[in-house]
Design a protein around this motif. Sequence first.
Motif, PDB file in Angstrom:
ATOM      1  N   SER A 295       4.805   4.812  -7.353  1.00 27.77           N
ATOM      2  CA  SER A 295       3.524   4.494  -6.717  1.00 27.77           C
ATOM      3  C   SER A 295       2.349   4.946  -7.582  1.00 27.77           C
ATOM      4  O   SER A 295       1.294   4.303  -7.613  1.00 27.77           O
ATOM      5  CB  SER A 295       3.429   5.169  -5.340  1.00 27.77           C
ATOM      6  N   VAL A 296       2.542   6.066  -8.295  1.00 33.80           N
ATOM      7  CA  VAL A 296       1.463   6.607  -9.128  1.00 33.80           C
ATOM      8  C   VAL A 296       1.383   5.888 -10.473  1.00 33.80           C
ATOM      9  O   VAL A 296       0.297   5.545 -10.934  1.00 33.80           O
ATOM     10  CB  VAL A 296       1.659   8.132  -9.332  1.00 33.80           C
ATOM     11  N   LYS A 297       2.539   5.658 -11.113  1.00 36.01           N
ATOM     12  CA  LYS A 297       2.555   5.143 -12.475  1.00 36.01           C
ATOM     13  C   LYS A 297       2.497   3.623 -12.563  1.00 36.01           C
ATOM     14  O   LYS A 297       2.124   3.077 -13.604  1.00 36.01           O
ATOM     15  CB  LYS A 297       3.818   5.633 -13.205  1.00 36.01           C
ATOM     16  N   ASN A 298       2.877   2.917 -11.491  1.00 34.81           N
ATOM     17  CA  ASN A 298       2.901   1.456 -11.540  1.00 34.81           C
ATOM     18  C   ASN A 298       1.685   0.889 -10.801  1.00 34.81           C
ATOM     19  O   ASN A 298       1.546   1.053  -9.585  1.00 34.81           O
ATOM     20  CB  ASN A 298       4.200   0.937 -10.903  1.00 34.81           C
ATOM     21  N   LYS A 299       0.833   0.211 -11.536  1.00 31.58           N
ATOM     22  CA  LYS A 299      -0.425  -0.281 -10.963  1.00 31.58           C
ATOM     23  C   LYS A 299      -0.197  -1.311  -9.858  1.00 31.58           C
ATOM     24  O   LYS A 299      -0.875  -1.285  -8.827  1.00 31.58           O
ATOM     25  CB  LYS A 299      -1.303  -0.897 -12.059  1.00 31.58           C
ATOM     26  N   GLN A 300       0.755  -2.221 -10.079  1.00 30.68           N
ATOM     27  CA  GLN A 300       0.987  -3.263  -9.076  1.00 30.68           C
ATOM     28  C   GLN A 300       1.492  -2.678  -7.759  1.00 30.68           C
ATOM     29  O   GLN A 300       1.030  -3.057  -6.681  1.00 30.68           O
ATOM     30  CB  GLN A 300       1.991  -4.286  -9.618  1.00 30.68           C
ATOM     31  N   ILE A 301       2.445  -1.751  -7.855  1.00 29.13           N
ATOM     32  CA  ILE A 301       2.957  -1.090  -6.645  1.00 29.13           C
ATOM     33  C   ILE A 301       1.835  -0.330  -5.957  1.00 29.13           C
ATOM     34  O   ILE A 301       1.675  -0.403  -4.727  1.00 29.13           O
ATOM     35  CB  ILE A 301       4.111  -0.111  -6.997  1.00 29.13           C
ATOM     36  N   ARG A 302       1.036   0.385  -6.747  1.00 28.32           N
ATOM     37  CA  ARG A 302      -0.048   1.186  -6.176  1.00 28.32           C
ATOM     38  C   ARG A 302      -1.067   0.307  -5.460  1.00 28.32           C
ATOM     39  O   ARG A 302      -1.507   0.634  -4.348  1.00 28.32           O
ATOM     40  CB  ARG A 302      -0.724   1.994  -7.287  1.00 28.32           C
ATOM     41  N   LYS A 303      -1.414  -0.811  -6.047  1.00 25.28           N
ATOM     42  CA  LYS A 303      -2.395  -1.722  -5.426  1.00 25.28           C
ATOM     43  C   LYS A 303      -1.889  -2.276  -4.103  1.00 25.28           C
ATOM     44  O   LYS A 303      -2.624  -2.320  -3.109  1.00 25.28           O
ATOM     45  CB  LYS A 303      -2.717  -2.882  -6.382  1.00 25.28           C
ATOM     46  N   VAL A 304      -0.618  -2.681  -4.096  1.00 26.09           N
ATOM     47  CA  VAL A 304      -0.053  -3.253  -2.871  1.00 26.09           C
ATOM     48  C   VAL A 304       0.065  -2.191  -1.781  1.00 26.09           C
ATOM     49  O   VAL A 304      -0.224  -2.461  -0.610  1.00 26.09           O
ATOM     50  CB  VAL A 304       1.330  -3.894  -3.157  1.00 26.09           C
ATOM     51  N   VAL A 305       0.490  -0.980  -2.150  1.00 25.96           N
ATOM     52  CA  VAL A 305       0.606   0.106  -1.168  1.00 25.96           C
ATOM     53  C   VAL A 305      -0.759   0.420  -0.557  1.00 25.96           C
ATOM     54  O   VAL A 305      -0.891   0.561   0.673  1.00 25.96           O
ATOM     55  CB  VAL A 305       1.209   1.374  -1.822  1.00 25.96           C
ATOM     56  N   ILE A 306      -1.787   0.503  -1.415  1.00 24.54           N
ATOM     57  CA  ILE A 306      -3.155   0.782  -0.922  1.00 24.54           C
ATOM     58  C   ILE A 306      -3.630  -0.340   0.003  1.00 24.54           C
ATOM     59  O   ILE A 306      -4.239  -0.100   1.050  1.00 24.54           O
ATOM     60  CB  ILE A 306      -4.130   0.963  -2.112  1.00 24.54           C
ATOM     61  N   LYS A 307      -3.314  -1.591  -0.377  1.00 23.15           N
ATOM     62  CA  LYS A 307      -3.713  -2.743   0.446  1.00 23.15           C
ATOM     63  C   LYS A 307      -3.051  -2.694   1.817  1.00 23.15           C
ATOM     64  O   LYS A 307      -3.697  -2.922   2.848  1.00 23.15           O
ATOM     65  CB  LYS A 307      -3.364  -4.042  -0.286  1.00 23.15           C
ATOM     66  N   VAL A 308      -1.749  -2.357   1.845  1.00 17.45           N
ATOM     67  CA  VAL A 308      -1.011  -2.271   3.112  1.00 17.45           C
ATOM     68  C   VAL A 308      -1.560  -1.150   3.983  1.00 17.45           C
ATOM     69  O   VAL A 308      -1.767  -1.316   5.192  1.00 17.45           O
ATOM     70  CB  VAL A 308       0.494  -2.058   2.846  1.00 17.45           C
TER      71      VAL A 308
END
Length: 316
Positions: A295-308
Amino acid sequence: MLILNNTNAQPPTFFLTGIPGLSTAQVWISIPFCLLYVVALSGNSMILFVVLREQSLHEPMYYFLSMLSATDLSLSLCTLSTTLGVFWFEAREINLNGCIAQMFFLHGFTFTESGVLLAMAFDRFVAICDPLRYTTILTNARIAQIGVGMLIRNVAVMLLVVLFVKKLSFCGSTVLSHSYCYHVDLIQLSCTDNRINNILGLFAVFITTGFDCPCILLSYILIIRSVLSIASSEEQQKAFNTCISHISAVAIFYIPFISLSLVRRYGHSAPAFVHTIMANVFLLIPPVLNPIIYSVKNKQIRKVVIKVLNKKKLQI
């Protein structure tokens, strides 16, 4: 001496152990354990949810990540009930069949995690060393074949181990060393010859983690050689950055795994609670840290998690 044979007599009852020498403090010690379980379950559930829900994450790298999260989630659930049961309610009894079932899933998911880390190493190797053929090599069908292959390997190995554990007879002490059923711990309580079980246990480790770890190491040797051949230092850094999360996941799985093996083999003079705490930490550290790292190192995962998370806040 009474000998309890699993085929001719009622299956014996085993007694799980909390933290030796710290029984009075177990309730307090259980609090951080409980928090770690909550983080592991919620973090891996979140990763699974966002990968399945978000169309942009339907790529090989994230399919393997979802496999890792599913494995970590299952590994946490394997030991959750017995560990917290022992810590909170002194629920120490477990019958042989329940113990064998827990052992089967516990070791099976541990070996699966090793296999998934190898698959993720292969994913990084193809992405960096042969990027033009990435989508043709790692098709959805091939990813499914890799997943099924890992499953077949681990189930076959563990079924063989379980078959020979069922043949053992038990007498005398039936007190296990941990708050869950571990193969070596269980067969040591047998009063019959367990040499075949020891050999099978070593074979299971050799054919799974013993095979996966050198292959992961080899893949990174090839990746490093390929990256160093890139002229631009900026492109080199970008290539290495795509591997950081996976390298971290490999480290937090194999370092505790190897450390625990060394302590079990050479740390006989260490207090019993050290072995127990290390064994529990080994099972909890990867499920807790993997979702955080990705979640911290991967931008795409982080963006989607924040969006959710933002959507959930708006709904509240």
